[in-house]
Design a protein around this motif. Structure first.
Motif, PDB file in Angstrom:
ATOM      1  N   GLN A 163       0.836  -1.204   0.000  1.00 22.47           N
ATOM      2  CA  GLN A 163       0.000   0.000   0.000  1.00 22.47           C
ATOM      3  C   GLN A 163       0.870   1.252   0.000  1.00 22.47           C
ATOM      4  OE1 GLN A 163      -2.469  -0.461   3.451  1.00 22.47           O
ATOM      5  NE2 GLN A 163      -3.813  -1.968   2.489  1.00 22.47           N
ATOM      6  N   ARG A 164       1.888   1.265   0.853  1.00 22.38           N
ATOM      7  CA  ARG A 164       2.771   2.433   0.927  1.00 22.38           C
ATOM      8  C   ARG A 164       3.571   2.593  -0.352  1.00 22.38           C
ATOM      9  NH1 ARG A 164       6.001   2.925   6.210  1.00 22.38           N
ATOM     10  NH2 ARG A 164       6.294   5.002   5.364  1.00 22.38           N
ATOM     11  N   LYS A 166       2.605   1.701  -3.333  1.00 19.86           N
ATOM     12  CA  LYS A 166       1.670   2.226  -4.329  1.00 19.86           C
ATOM     13  C   LYS A 166       1.488   3.735  -4.151  1.00 19.86           C
ATOM     14  CE  LYS A 166      -3.031   1.710  -6.057  1.00 19.86           C
ATOM     15  NZ  LYS A 166      -4.320   1.057  -5.887  1.00 19.86           N
ATOM     16  N   GLU A 167       1.374   4.184  -2.889  1.00 20.83           N
ATOM     17  CA  GLU A 167       1.251   5.615  -2.624  1.00 20.83           C
ATOM     18  C   GLU A 167       2.487   6.372  -3.089  1.00 20.83           C
ATOM     19  OE1 GLU A 167       0.565   6.044   1.570  1.00 20.83           O
ATOM     20  OE2 GLU A 167      -1.356   4.984   1.475  1.00 20.83           O
ATOM     21  N   ILE A 168       3.662   5.821  -2.798  1.00 21.81           N
ATOM     22  CA  ILE A 168       4.911   6.474  -3.192  1.00 21.81           C
ATOM     23  C   ILE A 168       4.989   6.584  -4.708  1.00 21.81           C
ATOM     24  CG2 ILE A 168       7.426   6.204  -3.266  1.00 21.81           C
ATOM     25  CD1 ILE A 168       7.179   4.878  -0.454  1.00 21.81           C
ATOM     26  N   THR A 170       2.495   6.370  -6.907  1.00 26.23           N
ATOM     27  CA  THR A 170       1.400   7.168  -7.452  1.00 26.23           C
ATOM     28  C   THR A 170       1.693   8.655  -7.321  1.00 26.23           C
ATOM     29  OG1 THR A 170      -0.167   5.427  -6.869  1.00 26.23           O
ATOM     30  CG2 THR A 170      -1.073   7.592  -7.344  1.00 26.23           C
ATOM     31  N   ASN A 171       2.248   9.047  -6.176  1.00 28.85           N
ATOM     32  CA  ASN A 171       2.571  10.455  -5.966  1.00 28.85           C
ATOM     33  C   ASN A 171       3.707  10.915  -6.860  1.00 28.85           C
ATOM     34  OD1 ASN A 171       0.597  10.675  -4.034  1.00 28.85           O
ATOM     35  ND2 ASN A 171       1.985  10.307  -2.327  1.00 28.85           N
ATOM     36  N   TYR A 174       9.135  10.273  -5.420  1.00 24.96           N
ATOM     37  CA  TYR A 174      10.299   9.545  -4.913  1.00 24.96           C
ATOM     38  C   TYR A 174      11.561  10.032  -5.614  1.00 24.96           C
ATOM     39  CZ  TYR A 174       8.726   7.006  -8.995  1.00 24.96           C
ATOM     40  OH  TYR A 174       8.270   6.698 -10.231  1.00 24.96           O
ATOM     41  N   ALA A 180       4.701  15.555  -1.316  1.00 28.46           N
ATOM     42  CA  ALA A 180       3.464  15.114  -1.963  1.00 28.46           C
ATOM     43  C   ALA A 180       2.274  15.864  -1.448  1.00 28.46           C
ATOM     44  CB  ALA A 180       3.258  13.622  -1.740  1.00 28.46           C
TER      45      ALA A 180
END
Length: 180
Positions: A163-164, A166-168, A170-171, A174, A180
């Motif tokens: 999940q984390r 995917k968030e990284i 998607t934003n 990185y 973000a």
């Protein structure tokens, strides 16, 4: 230690190091390859980890979770790999640029590598769980054994890590220093 514990007892490992290393070499190599991304570097790191394990074999057999100790040794070798290479002057700090075919092949890996590096900086257990599950293809029981935790905790850390991650990704922030 009870019979429900996921930790390997010292009697689960063969007394002969060579038998152990032949049995585990493929898994060790896949973990190293997922971190180093170059097959030759991964092979060298795996062999160096094997050398260190051989030197410490009696201590490994006496450890509460011998497999976790072997993977701790491998992670230490991987962490030190490039620093050692530069120190030995076998790798130049500024290497010749690779050809475009090689860059095209690795283009899809870079965002994942950067995102995993960012996740590892804040949550190393989650990053290692994701690597072992999805890049090395290990089961939750095998992950738990290698990270010295339980299968339930390995499953949870893999799920949260995904999940984390995917968030990284998607934003898209990185490695850029942007918020973000």
């Amino acid at each position: 230690m009870n019979e429900h514990s996921p930790l390997a007892s010292p009697t689960d490992l063969p007394l002969d190091f060579e038998v152990f290393f032949q049995r585990e070499q493929k898994a060790l190599l896949s973990v190293a390859a997922s971190r180093l991304r170059d097959r030759r570097d991964a092979e060298e790191a795996t062999l160096e980890a094997g050398r260190r394990m051989y030197v410490k074999w009696e201590r490994i057999l006496a450890h509460v979770n011998p497999k976790a100790m072997t993977y701790t040794i491998l992670h230490g070798v991987i962490s030190d790999f490039y620093r050692r290479e530069i120190r030995n002057s076998r790798v130049q700090p500024y290497a010749d640029p690779p050809d475009t075919a090689y860059l095209q092949e690795l283009r899809s890996c870079e965002p994942l590598d950067l995102a995993l590096d960012e996740l590892e900086a804040t949550a190393p257990l989650q990053a290692n769980s994701v690597r072992l599950r999805h890049l090395a293809g290990l089961s939750y029981e095998q992950i738990a054994e290698r990270l010295h935790t339980t299968p339930g905790a390995a499953k949870v850390s893999t799920s949260i890590g995904l999940q984390r991650l995917k968030e990284i990704m998607t934003n898209g922030s990185y490695g850029t220093g942007e918020d973000a």
